[in-house]
Design a protein around this motif. Structure first.
Motif, mmCIF file in Angstrom:
data_model
loop_
_atom_site.group_PDB
_atom_site.id
_atom_site.type_symbol
_atom_site.label_atom_id
_atom_site.label_comp_id
_atom_site.label_asym_id
_atom_site.label_seq_id
_atom_site.Cartn_x
_atom_site.Cartn_y
_atom_site.Cartn_z
ATOM 1 N N ASP A 264 43.101 25.174 16.995
ATOM 2 C CA ASP A 264 42.813 24.547 18.289
ATOM 3 C C ASP A 264 42.348 25.570 19.314
ATOM 4 O OD1 ASP A 264 43.516 22.169 17.214
ATOM 5 O OD2 ASP A 264 45.466 22.011 18.212
ATOM 6 N N ILE A 265 42.979 26.737 19.339
ATOM 7 C CA ILE A 265 42.614 27.750 20.312
ATOM 8 C C ILE A 265 41.198 28.248 20.061
ATOM 9 C CG2 ILE A 265 43.743 29.578 18.957
ATOM 10 C CD1 ILE A 265 43.222 29.544 22.743
ATOM 11 N N LEU A 266 40.817 28.391 18.812
ATOM 12 C CA LEU A 266 39.460 28.837 18.498
ATOM 13 C C LEU A 266 38.440 27.756 18.844
ATOM 14 C CD1 LEU A 266 40.080 30.706 15.123
ATOM 15 C CD2 LEU A 266 39.716 31.696 17.386
ATOM 16 N N ASP A 267 38.791 26.498 18.627
ATOM 17 C CA ASP A 267 37.893 25.407 19.019
ATOM 18 C C ASP A 267 37.698 25.376 20.530
ATOM 19 O OD1 ASP A 267 37.570 24.637 16.396
ATOM 20 O OD2 ASP A 267 39.096 23.045 16.472
ATOM 21 N N ARG A 268 38.787 25.546 21.274
ATOM 22 C CA ARG A 268 38.681 25.571 22.733
ATOM 23 C C ARG A 268 37.844 26.758 23.193
ATOM 24 N NH1 ARG A 268 44.065 24.445 22.683
ATOM 25 N NH2 ARG A 268 44.693 26.489 23.492
ATOM 26 N N ALA A 269 38.069 27.882 22.561
ATOM 27 C CA ALA A 269 37.322 29.078 22.931
ATOM 28 C C ALA A 269 35.834 28.902 22.639
ATOM 29 C CB ALA A 269 37.874 30.292 22.194
ATOM 30 N N ARG A 270 35.514 28.261 21.539
ATOM 31 C CA ARG A 270 34.103 28.042 21.211
ATOM 32 C C ARG A 270 33.421 27.203 22.286
ATOM 33 N NH1 ARG A 270 30.846 28.823 17.102
ATOM 34 N NH2 ARG A 270 32.557 29.724 15.888
ATOM 35 N N THR A 271 34.094 26.158 22.720
ATOM 36 C CA THR A 271 33.513 25.282 23.742
ATOM 37 C C THR A 271 33.445 25.972 25.097
ATOM 38 O OG1 THR A 271 34.321 23.310 22.599
ATOM 39 C CG2 THR A 271 33.778 23.085 24.929
ATOM 40 N N GLN A 272 34.558 26.588 25.495
ATOM 41 C CA GLN A 272 34.653 27.153 26.842
ATOM 42 C C GLN A 272 33.906 28.464 26.982
ATOM 43 O OE1 GLN A 272 38.620 27.253 28.605
ATOM 44 N NE2 GLN A 272 38.204 29.266 29.498
ATOM 45 N N VAL A 273 34.095 29.361 26.019
ATOM 46 C CA VAL A 273 33.571 30.721 26.160
ATOM 47 C C VAL A 273 32.158 30.836 25.595
ATOM 48 C CG1 VAL A 273 34.047 33.162 25.793
ATOM 49 C CG2 VAL A 273 35.951 31.550 25.942
ATOM 50 N N LEU A 274 31.978 30.410 24.348
ATOM 51 C CA LEU A 274 30.667 30.557 23.732
ATOM 52 C C LEU A 274 29.632 29.649 24.385
ATOM 53 C CD1 LEU A 274 28.878 31.784 21.545
ATOM 54 C CD2 LEU A 274 29.644 29.959 20.001
#
Length: 331
Positions: free
Chosen positions: A3-13
């Motif tokens: 979940d944290i990597l999915d959120r990071a992909r959306t928010q950061v990338l």
């Protein structure tokens, strides 16, 4: 933990917005099996928001040793029994060091002094040194001279120093465990003045000083709030005679987690490999970090410790198809 990597992909990338402290902690505590995915995401973030170029820098110590401060990791403190003793470079030595740095392809040359803050003698020598370097070699000049007054900040700007390094070293809550002769807030005040002067802010610290993983996340979030142009990421290389001489070297996977986390906290910042990567990560880990968010390196030796040969780093960058940023691109 996906979940944290999915959120990071959306928010950061996708949006270029860094993670907050709780999500940074999530990256720092990822299980080993998720670390490659975190590094891959951090690399994608770096490529999207910073590009493939790598900024190369050399550093030299104008004044080494004899510092009155008690930074517990530093062998240049005059308060410890470490073997480093006070040495001053003259102007021809400074110019020669700048020439050697430029010959590696570096665009950045940082003049460092082991002091609480510069006195009149140091400012005079820096002025003469910067003028001589600018007359002899085409390279950007940065400085790291400790805590500054507003008058000194203005003088550095007038000299043509374009970037100032002043590391916070660690998070605010852990700082008193590492330094007692000055405060985290005093460092922050120097950084505020530097930013308001128009100089670029270079501010990072050292991972593995004994801080908790929660404090590591706190530190990344505090750096993100500062929004520095560049963050040098050091890993503790325990030095004989200092209070942290017996501190264990950070585990390589924890160092790589930190690289990914700091990149995901600061997607558009120059994230620079600095001291300690040689003993913490070795050759393979150095490669992993360059493929995990790092986009700048210090080449050659550090202030009191040996680094990798500049040729080794440059060959690795070439192998990874990561071009060295040209001088014109840094102006």
């Amino acid at each position: 933990m996906a979940d944290i990597l999915d959120r990071a992909r959306t928010q950061v990338l996708e949006r270029g917005i860094g993670l907050d402290e709780s999500d940074i902690l999530g990256i720092l505590t990822l299980p080993d099996e998720d670390l490659p995915a975190a590094l891959q995401l951090a690399h994608e973030v770096r490529m999207r928001w910073c590009g493939p170029e790598v900024e190369v820098e050399g550093i030299v110590s104008l004044k080494t040793g004899g510092c009155p401060e008690d930074c517990h990791f530093c062998s240049q403190s005059g308060l410890f029994t470490s073997p480093v003793r006070a040495v001053w470079l003259d102007i021809p030595q400074l110019v020669e060091a700048a020439k050697q740095t430029a010959a590696t392809g570096a665009t950045e040359f940082c003049i460092v002094a082991a002091v609480r803050g510069p006195d009149a003698r140091l400012m005079k020598q820096l002025r003469e040194g910067v003028a001589a370097i600018r007359a002899a070699v085409d390279i950007q000049v940065a400085a790291s001279l400790g805590m500054l007054t507003q008058e000194q900040v203005d003088e550095l700007v007038e000299m043509g120093v374009h970037r100032y390094n002043h590391n916070l070293e660690t998070c605010r809550s852990y700082f008193p465990n590492v330094v007692t002769t000055h405060s985290w807030e005093e460092r922050w005040e120097t950084l505020r003045m530097v930013r308001e002067s128009g100089m670029e802010v270079c501010c990072g610290g050292i991972i593995g000083l004994g801080e908790s993983v929660e404090q590591r996340a706190e530190f990344a979030a505090q750096l993100a709030a500062l929004d520095p142009h560049e963050v040098p990421l050091n890993f503790l290389n325990p030095r004989p005679g200092t209070p942290l001489a017996d501190q264990p070297v950070l585990a390589p996977r924890d160092a790589l987690r930190a690289i990914a986390a700091f990149r995901l906290a600061m997607p558009k910042t120059i994230l620079r490999y600095a001291g300690g990567r040689e003993i913490t990560l070795g050759d393979l880990g150095t490669r992993d970090g360059l493929l995990g968010g790092i986009n700048a390196v210090i080449v050659g030796n550090y202030l009191t410790t040996l680094g990798r040969p500049a040729t080794a780093d440059l060959e690795l960058l070439n192998e990874l198809s990561m071009p060295v940023k040209a001088l014109s691109a840094t102006l």
